[in-house]
Design an enzyme around this catalytic site. Structure first.
Site, PDB file in Angstrom:
ATOM      1  N   ASP A 259      46.923  38.424  44.556  1.00 55.77           N
ATOM      2  CA  ASP A 259      45.672  38.654  43.851  1.00 55.77           C
ATOM      3  C   ASP A 259      44.735  39.442  44.772  1.00 55.77           C
ATOM      4  OD1 ASP A 259      43.678  38.579  41.905  1.00 55.77           O
ATOM      5  OD2 ASP A 259      44.027  36.478  41.429  1.00 55.77           O
TER       6      ASP A 259
ATOM      7  N   GLU B 179      35.366  34.421  36.941  1.00 54.51           N
ATOM      8  CA  GLU B 179      35.758  33.548  38.052  1.00 54.51           C
ATOM      9  C   GLU B 179      34.647  33.398  39.081  1.00 54.51           C
ATOM     10  OE1 GLU B 179      38.808  35.477  40.571  1.00 54.51           O
ATOM     11  OE2 GLU B 179      38.645  37.124  39.161  1.00 54.51           O
TER      12      GLU B 179
END
Length: 863
Positions: free
Chosen positions: A336, A532
Site C-alpha cells: 500500500d 481512511e
C-alpha cells in the site's frame, strides 16, 4: 466447528473428527440466480485453507516468463517492482527506468485537473504505454487506480453505492454486475488494474473505512469477494476477459479488526479468528482467481498469544507462509501507499524486510528513484536474495501475461476506450441505490408516500452529491466537491422532485419552513465525507447529535408539528441516533448511495419500485454512544437493531420511544485526576475534537483555522498538507521570516483537565521532518488560557533534525510543569518562532508513560 449466524446469533456446531489437516476451498455453491451463495453457516477451519483458484492461466506462460527474465538486468527487474504515482513520474522516466507499474491515488488526475476528460486520461495512458514499449525490454506498463465504487476518480463517471450499502442489499449478483460496470469504466479511461475490492470484515465501526467493508458478517464478505473479482476480471480463467481488468483483493489481512477501529492500527486477533473471520473474503476472491493482493497497513500483534508479526508489510508469515504458501496464491502482492516505510527499520525508499517477506510490487509514490537505487544495492550486498527478485518479477510477468498485456493494443485502441456510454451506468447505479435502502422504522406505515404527495424536504444532505457519494470520490477524502463536479448525477432532492413533481416539493435545508399543510417532511441528514484515518472516531462518541448537532437541530424544528417526518440517514456506518429516530415517524438508512440519489427517492414514493424495501443490516446498529465493537459473536451482544434487521414495505412494526441518555464527551475518556491509560490524540491526519489546528501571527493573533484541505496562509506563516508517515497525514508549516508566528492546536470552546497525563509520566509526542532549521529561537509550548502557559526551547532540537528522516519527538510533560495548570489546558501543542523555519508535523498526541521511553528528550536539553 462451524460459524452459524442464523437469526444474528453466533453458535458453534461440532465438526467431523476426520477433517483433513489442511482444508481445501474451491468455488462457492451458487444461489438460485447463479451467483455465489451467502451461506447460512461457514465451517470453522482449524488451519489456513488451500484455495483452489479457477484461474489456471496458460501452460506455456512459465516458459515465456523464464525467457524474458533471462534477458533482464537487475535494474530492469527492480524497475518492474517499482510503482510510482503519476504526479511524480513522466512517461520518459517510465522508459528510462523500465518501470513496471504506475498508480494514481485518490485526487490525482492527468495534469492535476479534477475535470480531466476521458481523452486526457487516455492520452496519459498511451504516453506511459508507448514509453514502456520503447524501453529496452519492451515490457508493457500497468496502470492501477483506486476504483472502489465505480471509476470514482474520473469526472463524469457514475459512482455506485459504497460497499456498506451493497452489503445491505444481500445480492451477490448485484456486486458482480457493478464490478463488471466498473471494469468497463476503467477501460474507458485507459487503466488496466483496479485496487478493489476491499474485503475487510469490520469489527469496530469507529474505523474510518467501515463503509468500504461489505459487512461485519464474514459469510457476506466471502460470497461478495468471489463475485467482485468475477465481475472485474470478466469471468476469466486463463486470460483476463475482453471487457475486464485486473482485480485486487485488499487489504491482507485483518484491517477491519484493529483495536478501537484505528486505521493502520493493531489487530490482536488469534490466528483462529484471522482464519475464520478476517480471511473469509480472501477465500472467495482467490477462488475466483484474483491476480493481485494488496498488503494491509495494520499490525498483527498479541503478546498474550505469542503473536508478534508487527506491520504486515514486513510479515514473512502472513505473505510468504500463509498467502503464497498455505493458500497457494500465485499472483503478485503489492504494497500500500508507502506501506514499507512503516516496517521497523525501514523508510519509504528502503525496506529489504518487506521484499523478503513477499512484497512483489512496492507502491512508492514519490521516492521511487531512491527505492530503485537502494534495492539494487541491497541485492548486490546480499540483503535481498536474487532468487527473491526473480520470484517477484516472475509473478509480475505472470499477471501481465494473464492480462493479455503483451498482445494488447495501446489503451486508446482497446474495448470501451473513450466510451461515454461505458463511463455512465445510471440505471444500474439507481437500482443498486434502491436495493441498499434499509428501513429501520415505519410507524403508522408512513412509507411509501403516495404519488403527488406534497412534501417539505430539509437537511444538509438532501441536495449534496458530495455527502451522498462520500469518501474516495474525485478526491481522496471525498471533500472539496460541489454538485457541479457531478454532471451526470442526481441528488436525493432532485430524485424526489422527479418522483413527486417539482410543484409538490419545497426545499429548505435548515428546516425553517413551517411543515403545516404538507403531507410529510423528508429530512436528509448524516455524515459528511471522509476516508481512511480522517474518518476514524477512535475515542470519539458514536452519538450522531454530538458529531453532527446541526442534524438534530433541523429535526427539532420540524418534528412534533403534526406532519409525519421521514428521516433519511446518509452515512458510512451505523451511529447512535436514538434522538434522531425518536423525532422521525419513519427512518431509512440510505448509507452512501452514490451519484444516483434518485434511487433513494424511488423507495420513498409508492409505485416507484415494484419490490419495496428489501435491504437488511449488514452491520449491527448500536443502542448507546460507546457500544463498539458490536458483533453477534460478542458475549454481551445487545444492539438496537440486530445484524439482518430491516423492515419490508407494508410490514407493521411499531418502534417505541427510545432511550435518549446522552453518551460521554468521549468514549474511554481518562481526563481528570488519577492516572491516564490511553493516548490523548490531538492531531491525527486531521483535527481530533475538541482541538482545532490554527496559525497565528500579527496578521491574526486570534487564529486562522487551518482548513480541511490542510491549508492556511498568513504573510508570516503558511501550511500545506504533506506526507510524514502516510499519505496526507501531516501539516507542513513554513515560517517565512517576515515576522513572529505560531502553529498550534487548541480547544477553542474551553479547557480540559489533563492532570492524569502528568500523573502517568506522560509525554508530548509528535512525528516530524524538518526541512529547514530554525534561524532564531524556536519554542514548543502549552497553554492553560494565555497568559497561563509554559514553554521549552526547541531550537537545538529542530536544528539537529534538519534534513534528516522522519523522527518521533517525545518531550516529558514534566518539562512543562513549571506554572502550567494541567487542570485547565486549552492548547496542548504550540510551535512559535520569529524567523525562517520549515517543518512538518503529524500524529500529535499525549502518551501515558512516554516520559519513561529511552528516547524521550531530557528536560535539560530543552533550555
Amino acid at each position: 466447528m462451524s460459524l452459524s449466524l442464523l437469526g444474528g446469533v453466533a453458535t458453534a456446531t461440532p465438526a467431523q473428527a476426520d477433517a483433513p489437516a489442511q482444508p481445501v476451498i474451491g468455488q462457492p455453491a451458487k444461489d438460485k440466480n447463479g451467483c455465489a451463495k451467502i451461506e447460512n453457516t461457514l465451517p470453522t477451519l482449524a488451519d489456513w485453507p488451500k484455495v483452489d483458484s479457477r484461474f489456471k492461466g496458460k501452460a506455456d506462460d512459465e516458459a515465456r516468463i523464464a525467457q524474458i527474465l533471462k534477458g533482464m538486468t537487475l535494474e530492469e527487474k527492480v524497475g518492474q517492482m517499482t510503482q510510482p504515482e503519476i504526479t511524480s513520474i513522466t512517461p520518459d522516466e517510465v522508459r528510462q527506468y523500465a518501470i513496471g507499474t504506475v498508480l494514481n491515488g485518490g485526487g490525482a488526475w492527468p495534469g492535476g485537473n479534477k475535470h480531466a476528460t476521458q481523452q486526457d486520461w487516455l492520452n496519459l495512458a498511451d504516453a506511459y504505454w508507448n514509453a514502456s514499449k520503447t524501453s529496452r525490454t519492451k515490457i508493457p506498463v500497468l496502470w492501477g487506480i483506486d476504483a472502489v465504487h465505480g471509476n470514482n476518480n474520473v469526472y463524469g463517471a457514475t459512482v455506485f453505492p459504497h460497499n456498506i450499502g451493497l452489503g445491505a442489499a444481500h445480492d451477490p449478483c448485484l456486486v458482480r454486475d457493478i464490478a463488471g460496470a466498473t471494469a468497463r469504466q476503467i477501460r474507458a479511461t485507459g487503466q488496466d488494474w483496479a485496487f478493489s475490492p476491499t474485503l475487510a470484515v469490520v469489527q469496530d465501526d469507529r474505523w474510518g473505512r467501515t463503509y468500504e467493508g461489505f459487512s461485519e458478517d464474514p459469510r457476506i464478505t466471502r460470497s461478495y469477494g468471489f463475485e467482485a473479482i468475477d465481475g472485474l476480471q470478466d469471468g476469466a480463467t486463463k486470460r483476463i476477459g475482453y471487457n475486464g481488468v485486473i482485480a485486487t483483493a485488499k487489504h491482507f489481512i485483518g484491517d477491519g479488526g484493529t483495536i478501537k477501529g484505528q486505521d493502520q492500527g493493531v489487530n490482536p486477533s488469534s490466528e483462529a479468528d484471522m482464519i475464520n473471520i478476517h480471511g473469509q473474503g480472501y477465500y472467495g476472491a482467490l477462488a475466483a482467481g484474483t491476480q493481485t493482493v494488496m498488503v494491509s497497513f495494520n499490525s498483527w500483534t498479541n503478546a498474550d498469544l505469542g503473536i508478534n508479526e508487527g506491520k504486515l508489510h514486513g510479515s514473512d508469515k502472513a505473505l510468504n507462509q500463509i498467502l503464497k504458501g498455505k493458500m497457494g496464491f500465485d499472483g503478485l502482492v503489492v504494497s500500500d501507499w508507502n506501506g514499507i516505510g512503516q516496517v521497523t527499520g525501514c523508510t519509504n525508499s528502503s525496506c529489504p524486510q518487506a521484499i523478503n517477506a513477499g512484497v512483489d510490487i512496492v507502491m512508492v509514490p514519490a521516492d521511487w528513484k531512491a527505492f530503485i537505487t537502494n534495492t539494487v544495492a541491497q541485492v548486490q550486498n546480499g540483503q535481498i536474495p536474487m532468487a527473491r527478485i526473480d520470484d517477484a518479477v516472475t509473478r509480475i510477468l505472470r499477471v501481465k501475461l494473464r492480462d493479455g498485456l503483451f498482445e494488447s493494443q495501446k489503451p486508446s485502441d482497446r474495448s470501451y476506450a473513450n466510451s461515454d456510454e461505458a463511463l455512465k451506468d445510471n440505471w444500474l447505479a439507481r437500482d443498486a441505490a434502491r436495493s441498499s435502502q434499509t428501513l429501520l422504522k415505519n410507524n403508522g406505515n408512513v412509507l411509501p408516500l403516495k404519488p403527488k404527495s406534497k412534501v417539505l424536504v430539509v437537511g444538509k444532505s438532501a441536495d449534496s452529491i458530495q455527502n451522498q457519494t462520500g469518501g474516495w470520490t474525485l478526491s481522496w477524502q471525498g471533500t472539496g466537491n460541489t454538485n457541479a463536479d457531478f454532471p451526470n448525477a442526481t441528488s436525493i432532492l432532485t430524485g424526489i422532485k422527479q418522483d413527486l413533481g417539482d410543484a409538490n416539493v419545497t426545499f429548505d435545508a435548515t428546516g425553517s419552513v413551517d411543515p403545516k399543510g404538507y403531507d410529510a417532511v423528508i429530512a436528509v441528514i448524516g455524515e459528511t465525507p471522509y476516508a481512511e484515518g480522517v474518518g476514524d472516531l477512535t475515542r470519539k462518541t458514536l452519538e450522531a447529535s454530538k458529531l453532527y448537532p446541526e442534524d438534530l437541530a433541523v429535526l427539532d424544528k420540524v418534528s412534533g408539528k403534526g406532519t409525519p417526518v421521514v428521516t433519511v440517514y446518509v452515512g458510512g456506518r451505523p451511529l447512535y441516533m436514538n434522538k434522531e429516530i425518536n423525532r422521525s415517524d419513519a427512518f431509512v438508512a440510505a448509507w452512501l448511495p452514490g451519484t444516483e440519489g434518485g434511487g433513494v427517492a424511488d423507495m420513498l414514493v409508492k409505485g416507484k419500485d415494484g419490490t419495496g424495501y428489501q435491504g437488511t443490516l449488514s452491520y449491527s446498529w448500536p443502542k448507546s454512544a460507546c457500544q463498539s465493537p458490536l458483533n453477534p459473536w460478542s458475549p454481551d451482544y445487545d444492539p438496537l437493531f440486530k445484524l439482518g434487521y430491516g423492515l419490508k414495505s407494508g410490514q407493521r412494526v411499531t418502534i417505541g420511544q427510545l432511550d435518549e441518555t446522552p453518551g460521554p464527551a468521549a468514549c474511554g475518556s481518562t481526563g481528570g485526576g488519577g492516572t491516564a491509560t490511553e493516548d490523548l490524540s490531538i492531531y491525527d491526519r486531521t483535527d481530533v475534537p475538541p482541538y482545532t489546528s490554527q496559525i497565528g501571527s500579527a496578521s491574526n493573533w486570534g487564529g486562522t483555522v487551518i482548513g480541511p484541505d490542510g491549508t492556511a496562509d498568513h504573510p508570516e506563516i503558511n501550511t500545506v498538507p504533506t506526507d510524514v508517515n502516510v499519505q496526507g497525514d501531516g501539516l507542513k508549516a513554513t515560517w517565512t521570516g517576515t515576522g513572529a508566528a505560531q502553529l498550534y492546536m487548541q480547544n477553542t470552546a474551553g479547557t480540559n483537565d489533563l492532570r492524569s497525563y502528568l500523573n502517568a509520566d506522560g509525554a508530548l509526542e509528535f512525528d516530524t521532518t524538518v526541512q529547514q532549521a530554525p534561524v532564531n529561537r524556536t519554542v514548543i509550548s502549552m497553554h492553560c488560557v494565555y497568559p497561563c502557559f509554559s514553554e521549552v526551547n526547541a531550537t537545538k532540537l529542530f536544528t539537529d533534525l534538519a534534513g534528516g528522516p522522519k523522527t518521533t519527538v517525545k518531550i516529558p510533560l514534566s518539562c512543562f510543569n513549571n506554572g502550567l495548570d494541567f487542570e485547565h489546558i486549552n492548547t496542548p501543542f504550540l510551535v512559535y518562532t520569529d524567523a525562517a523555519f520549515q517543518a512538518s508535523f503529524a500524529n500529535v498526541r499525549w502518551v501515558p508513560n512516554g516520559a519513561k521511553d529511552p528516547d524521550a528528550r531530557p528536560c535539560s536539553s530543552l533550555t
